[in-house]
Design an enzyme around this catalytic site. Structure first.
Site, PDB file in Angstrom:
ATOM      1  N   LYS A  22     -12.576  98.912  44.756  1.00 43.56           N
ATOM      2  CA  LYS A  22     -12.785 100.326  44.332  1.00 43.56           C
ATOM      3  C   LYS A  22     -11.542 101.202  44.171  1.00 43.56           C
ATOM      4  O   LYS A  22     -11.240 101.833  43.262  1.00 43.56           O
ATOM      5  CB  LYS A  22     -13.765 101.036  45.213  1.00 43.56           C
ATOM      6  CG  LYS A  22     -14.075 102.402  44.958  1.00 43.56           C
ATOM      7  CD  LYS A  22     -14.666 103.148  46.106  1.00 43.56           C
ATOM      8  CE  LYS A  22     -14.777 104.694  46.114  1.00 43.56           C
ATOM      9  NZ  LYS A  22     -13.503 105.283  46.243  1.00 43.56           N
ATOM     10  N   ASN A  23     -10.540 101.090  45.437  1.00 37.79           N
ATOM     11  CA  ASN A  23      -9.496 101.840  45.233  1.00 37.79           C
ATOM     12  C   ASN A  23      -8.516 101.695  44.517  1.00 37.79           C
ATOM     13  O   ASN A  23      -7.500 102.422  44.190  1.00 37.79           O
ATOM     14  CB  ASN A  23      -8.986 101.976  46.938  1.00 37.79           C
ATOM     15  CG  ASN A  23      -9.843 102.802  47.915  1.00 37.79           C
ATOM     16  OD1 ASN A  23     -10.897 103.819  47.216  1.00 37.79           O
ATOM     17  ND2 ASN A  23      -9.974 102.629  48.908  1.00 37.79           N
ATOM     18  N   CYS A 116     -16.087 112.489  48.424  1.00 37.96           N
ATOM     19  CA  CYS A 116     -16.753 112.834  49.877  1.00 37.96           C
ATOM     20  C   CYS A 116     -15.783 114.014  50.848  1.00 37.96           C
ATOM     21  O   CYS A 116     -14.841 114.023  50.560  1.00 37.96           O
ATOM     22  CB  CYS A 116     -16.528 111.324  50.733  1.00 37.96           C
ATOM     23  SG  CYS A 116     -17.407 110.117  50.111  1.00 37.96           S
ATOM     24  N   ARG A 121      -8.147 117.697  52.157  1.00 42.91           N
ATOM     25  CA  ARG A 121      -7.616 116.479  51.272  1.00 42.91           C
ATOM     26  C   ARG A 121      -6.818 117.030  50.250  1.00 42.91           C
ATOM     27  O   ARG A 121      -7.132 117.001  49.108  1.00 42.91           O
ATOM     28  CB  ARG A 121      -8.471 115.570  51.069  1.00 42.91           C
ATOM     29  CG  ARG A 121      -9.430 114.656  52.168  1.00 42.91           C
ATOM     30  CD  ARG A 121      -9.908 113.270  51.657  1.00 42.91           C
ATOM     31  NE  ARG A 121     -11.128 113.678  50.896  1.00 42.91           N
ATOM     32  CZ  ARG A 121     -11.802 112.786  50.087  1.00 42.91           C
ATOM     33  NH1 ARG A 121     -11.294 111.441  50.052  1.00 42.91           N
ATOM     34  NH2 ARG A 121     -13.028 113.216  49.565  1.00 42.91           N
ATOM     35  N   ASP A 306     -10.608 103.875  56.242  1.00 40.51           N
ATOM     36  CA  ASP A 306     -11.785 103.517  55.740  1.00 40.51           C
ATOM     37  C   ASP A 306     -12.595 102.658  56.224  1.00 40.51           C
ATOM     38  O   ASP A 306     -13.958 102.162  56.026  1.00 40.51           O
ATOM     39  CB  ASP A 306     -11.664 103.019  54.187  1.00 40.51           C
ATOM     40  CG  ASP A 306     -11.229 104.216  53.126  1.00 40.51           C
ATOM     41  OD1 ASP A 306     -11.476 105.262  53.597  1.00 40.51           O
ATOM     42  OD2 ASP A 306     -11.365 103.790  51.902  1.00 40.51           O
ATOM     43  N   ARG A 398     -21.496 104.739  45.530  1.00 39.01           N
ATOM     44  CA  ARG A 398     -20.283 104.997  44.720  1.00 39.01           C
ATOM     45  C   ARG A 398     -19.160 103.937  44.946  1.00 39.01           C
ATOM     46  O   ARG A 398     -18.194 103.573  44.249  1.00 39.01           O
ATOM     47  CB  ARG A 398     -19.668 106.181  45.338  1.00 39.01           C
ATOM     48  CG  ARG A 398     -20.124 107.536  45.003  1.00 39.01           C
ATOM     49  CD  ARG A 398     -19.267 108.747  45.544  1.00 39.01           C
ATOM     50  NE  ARG A 398     -17.758 108.522  45.176  1.00 39.01           N
ATOM     51  CZ  ARG A 398     -17.225 108.568  46.154  1.00 39.01           C
ATOM     52  NH1 ARG A 398     -17.263 109.183  47.427  1.00 39.01           N
ATOM     53  NH2 ARG A 398     -15.765 108.372  45.901  1.00 39.01           N
TER      54      ARG A 398
END
Length: 419
Positions: A22-23, A116, A121, A306, A398
């Site tokens: 995903k990242n 999220c 951030r 994560d 997600r």
């Protein structure tokens, strides 16, 4: 409103294959804008973040064809139109459009990123890098206006004040077509950065040093199309390994790159988790008693932030006391009160998270507050006796591809329902 219903305590066995990262893919898709030619991405996960990115790309004028885990993108028709807040704020990684639009058009009007809620951030390091490359930033309502004097960027020497994956990738994307050389010092070293650099280099970019703390980019005038295989998702892999240790009776997790998970697997070994690392898989046995350990997250190659939350339910099954300190995101503790509802002896204080085990979890109605907290609750629900009902599952969808199907194939009694 969708919910996940889990009837826990079922024996889980078999094999599960890890999807593309995903990242990585949330940066790879925006990066395609830098060329006019077709780019094909293989191993694209079936997650809602990809759905959102495809929607944005099509809104901008790209042609996108999706077949299974393959995404074919022709960005020739992309126009530099303002990106509305409603589409952009669905996901945090929308900020990669800043770099790709600047690289292609020398300007951009985009909404502020969403994602999220994990505490502060800031995107200050992104904007600092852009400013060094000649970009002026202004704000109008919910939109950010990024402009350059001559609709092009120039190379620059940039030192990142904090190690940031997002800022490193975004700067790299923006610099690929900039005039001259860009050097990024104190760059993040995550595997996803190497993945994005590999795509860009295969498109004709000149990037050296990805995976180290100094990255050098020599700008090129034009990029071309290519085909690229997305790397396996190390966070999904770590999640399923924790799940297998917590609730499995022999599970093989396939499509795993061991070198991306060394610090994580070392922590599991410290706990006493019995597993066998194979060439591209990890086999996790049925576990006996485990030892409590303390966890402290740090940038790669340290323990990934994560993976802190997905590991927590397994920690609650261990004997003894331990702590979890997340040095990356201060608000990555929202899963704790939900685990307390399920009987977990776990709390948050000024030092971080403290827990004591072993715990016998029981099913409860809980809420996913972010992506990885949702993963923690899924694992807890599989471990628990009775029924667990998880709301806010949009967070989970997600980032975890086909999670219901994958867990059902292992023997889980799990369903996605619409309330």
């Amino acid at each position: 409103m969708k919910k996940i219903i889990i009837n826990g305590g079922k024996p889980l066995q078999g094999e599960v294959s890890i999807s593309g990262a995903k990242n990585s893919v949330v940066a790879l898709i925006p990066a395609v804008i830098l060329t006019d030619d077709t780019v094909t991405l293989d191993g694209v996960p079936n997650i809602s973040d990809v759905d959102s990115l495809v929607d944005i790309m099509e809104t901008m004028g790209a042609s996108v064809t999706r077949t299974g885990e393959t995404l074919e993108i022709n960005p020739c028709g992309v126009e530099n139109i303002p990106m509305p807040y409603g589409k952009i704020n669905r996901l945090r990684a929308s900020y990669y459009f800043y770099g790709s639009l600047l690289g292609r058009f020398g300007q951009a009007i985009v909404g502020l990123p969403g994602g999220c809620d994990l505490g502060p951030r800031p995107i200050d390091q992104h904007l600092k890098a852009f400013a060094a490359m000649g970009v002026t930033v202004s704000y109008e309502g919910d939109s950010m206006h990024l402009t350059t004097p001559h609709q092009s960027l120039h190379g620059a020497h940039i030192y990142m004040d904090t190690v940031s994956v997002g800022a490193t990738i975004n700067t790299m994307i923006a610099a690929v077509k900039a005039d001259g050389r860009t050097v990024i010092e104190n760059a993040a070293r995550e595997p996803e950065i190497i993945d994005v650099a590999t795509l860009l280099n295969n498109m004709g970019a000149q990037i050296r040093g990805a995976g180290t703390d100094v990255i050098t980019i020599d700008g090129v005038e034009k990029l071309h199309g290519t085909r690229h295989q997305v790397i396996p998702d190390r966070i999904e892999a770590g999640t399923y390994i924790a799940l297998a240790a917590a609730a499995g009776e022999g599970i093989r997790i396939k499509n795993v790159l061991y070198e991306h998970l060394e610090s994580y697997l070392a922590k599991l070994e410290e706990m006493g988790v019995r597993m066998t690392v194979e060439e591209d898989a990890v086999y996790v046995e049925k576990q006996g008693s485990l030892r409590a350990v303390s966890v402290k997250t740090s940038p790669y190659p340290g323990f990934a932030t994560d993976l802190q939350q997905p590991l927590t339910p397994l920690l609650l099954s261990a004997e003894g006391q331990g702590t979890i300190v997340d040095t990356i995101y201060e608000k990555r503790t929202n899963h704790v009160p939900e685990l307390v509802k399920m009987g977990g002896a776990i709390s948050v204080d000024e030092r971080g998270i403290a827990y004591q085990g072993p715990n016998h979890l029981t099913g409860a109605a809980v809420k996913a507050t972010d992506l990885r907290a949702g993963a923690a609750l899924v694992i807890a629900g599989l471990m628990a006796s009775g029924q667990t009902e998880i709301s806010n599952v949009e967070f989970i969808l997600r980032g975890y591809s086909n999670i219901i199907e994958k867990l059902s194939a292992l023997g889980a009694d799990i369903h996605l329902v619409t309330d």
